[in-house]
Design a protein around this motif. Structure first.
Motif, mmCIF file in Angstrom:
data_model
loop_
_atom_site.group_PDB
_atom_site.id
_atom_site.type_symbol
_atom_site.label_atom_id
_atom_site.label_comp_id
_atom_site.label_asym_id
_atom_site.label_seq_id
_atom_site.Cartn_x
_atom_site.Cartn_y
_atom_site.Cartn_z
ATOM 1 N N ALA A 109 12.668 10.501 -2.590
ATOM 2 C CA ALA A 109 13.708 10.646 -1.581
ATOM 3 C C ALA A 109 15.064 10.250 -2.147
ATOM 4 C CB ALA A 109 13.367 9.802 -0.356
ATOM 5 N N ARG A 110 15.081 9.216 -2.984
ATOM 6 C CA ARG A 110 16.339 8.775 -3.593
ATOM 7 C C ARG A 110 16.919 9.858 -4.483
ATOM 8 N NH1 ARG A 110 18.454 6.829 -8.054
ATOM 9 N NH2 ARG A 110 16.473 7.063 -9.163
ATOM 10 N N THR A 111 16.062 10.507 -5.261
ATOM 11 C CA THR A 111 16.546 11.567 -6.159
ATOM 12 C C THR A 111 17.074 12.769 -5.382
ATOM 13 O OG1 THR A 111 14.319 12.529 -6.321
ATOM 14 C CG2 THR A 111 14.938 10.883 -7.975
ATOM 15 N N LEU A 112 16.624 12.908 -4.136
ATOM 16 C CA LEU A 112 17.110 14.001 -3.289
ATOM 17 C C LEU A 112 18.378 13.616 -2.526
ATOM 18 C CD1 LEU A 112 13.713 15.286 -1.840
ATOM 19 C CD2 LEU A 112 15.143 16.384 -3.578
ATOM 20 N N ARG A 147 18.340 5.116 5.232
ATOM 21 C CA ARG A 147 17.534 6.217 5.769
ATOM 22 C C ARG A 147 16.128 6.201 5.166
ATOM 23 N NH1 ARG A 147 19.030 12.702 5.660
ATOM 24 N NH2 ARG A 147 17.238 13.371 6.935
ATOM 25 N N ARG A 148 16.016 5.869 3.874
ATOM 26 C CA ARG A 148 14.689 5.774 3.246
ATOM 27 C C ARG A 148 13.867 4.683 3.932
ATOM 28 N NH1 ARG A 148 17.565 5.704 -1.653
ATOM 29 N NH2 ARG A 148 16.767 3.636 -2.165
ATOM 30 N N ALA A 185 0.818 -1.218 0.000
ATOM 31 C CA ALA A 185 0.000 0.000 0.000
ATOM 32 C C ALA A 185 0.852 1.269 0.000
ATOM 33 C CB ALA A 185 -0.923 0.006 1.214
ATOM 34 N N ILE A 186 2.155 1.142 0.211
ATOM 35 C CA ILE A 186 3.036 2.310 0.224
ATOM 36 C C ILE A 186 3.332 2.738 -1.210
ATOM 37 C CG2 ILE A 186 5.293 3.190 0.926
ATOM 38 C CD1 ILE A 186 5.308 1.125 3.156
ATOM 39 N N ASP A 187 3.169 4.000 -1.487
ATOM 40 C CA ASP A 187 3.434 4.536 -2.821
ATOM 41 C C ASP A 187 4.944 4.478 -3.097
ATOM 42 O OD1 ASP A 187 3.586 5.877 -5.199
ATOM 43 O OD2 ASP A 187 2.514 7.666 -4.523
ATOM 44 N N PRO A 188 5.375 3.702 -4.094
ATOM 45 C CA PRO A 188 6.816 3.602 -4.383
ATOM 46 C C PRO A 188 7.451 4.934 -4.758
ATOM 47 C CG PRO A 188 5.574 1.879 -5.519
ATOM 48 C CD PRO A 188 4.577 2.841 -4.975
#
Length: 228
Positions: free
Chosen positions: A124-127, A133-134, A115-118
């Protein structure tokens, strides 16, 4: 409750607690694998995980006896090299309870992770946020409802486990005689009805409490996640 009955309850809580403590991290890893990855044989692997729910518990217990018995391919080396055995010990009861509860751990965790939006993790990875940490700041908090619900339901299942336990580690008073095994033994005794009824009542209260707490926690965490 008598001192013997209290010892039975405490042993049952110890067995169920250890079963879930060991099984939960593995269940999370398996649920993550099913939720995030496609691979050949995935359907078979999912069916294999659910197998303890659909086969007779005695079959599961016999499989554990073959694998983890003192002469088994896993139990034999453990006894010979480490001096550790599962047979006729409370640790064996915990193993049986953990295996039987495992499907109830995996399923709600998997559904929660699915149910978590990938895209949240991808953004977060792109940042520049690292994988660990993610996981700690996005995946784990959002997957917490399934983790807690699965843990509580699995704990309730482990408390009531009977067939696999008695097949694998027998019914040894003070060592492997958990609530369900003690109730079975008491019902075979002409004078055991009163004690059996007390343990049955305690088992029902624990099971109902676990289900209610699981539902409440899941709803509250789900509502909190929706609010954010």
């Amino acid at each position: 409750m008598s001192e013997t009955e209290i010892q039975i309850v405490l042993l049952s809580l110890r067995v169920a607690g250890m079963a879930i403590l060991v099984a939960l991290p593995l269940a999370f890893a398996v649920a993550w694998l099913f939720a995030r990855h496609d691979f050949p044989g995935k359907s078979f692997a999912q069916a294999l995980v659910m197998l303890p729910l659909v086969v007779p518990p005695v079959v599961t217990g016999y499989g554990l006896l073959v694998l983890f018995g003192t002469q088994g391919p896993i139990g034999g080396p453990l006894r010979e090299w480490l001096g550790f055995t599962f047979a006729f010990r409370w640790t064996g009861a915990a193993l049986a309870a953990g295996v039987m509860a495992f499907p109830l751990l995996v399923r709600p965790i998997r559904l929660s992770l699915e149910a978590i939006d990938p895209s949240l993790s991808e953004m977060a990875r792109t940042l520049g946020v690292g994988r660990l940490r993610r996981f700690l700041t996005i995946t784990l908090p959002l997957g917490l409802p399934g983790l807690i619900a699965g843990g509580i339901l699995g704990f309730a299942k482990a408390l009531g486990e009977f067939g696999a336990t008695i097949t694998f580690v027998s019914n040894v008073p003070g060592e492997t005689q958990t609530l369900s095994l003690a109730i079975y033994s008491l019902l075979q005794s002409p004078q055991g009805d009163a004690a059996a009824l007390r343990l049955i009542g305690f088992s029902v209260v624990l099971a109902l409490g676990a289900v209610i707490v699981s539902e409440l926690v899941q709803r509250r965490l789900g509502a909190g996640a929706a609010g954010r």
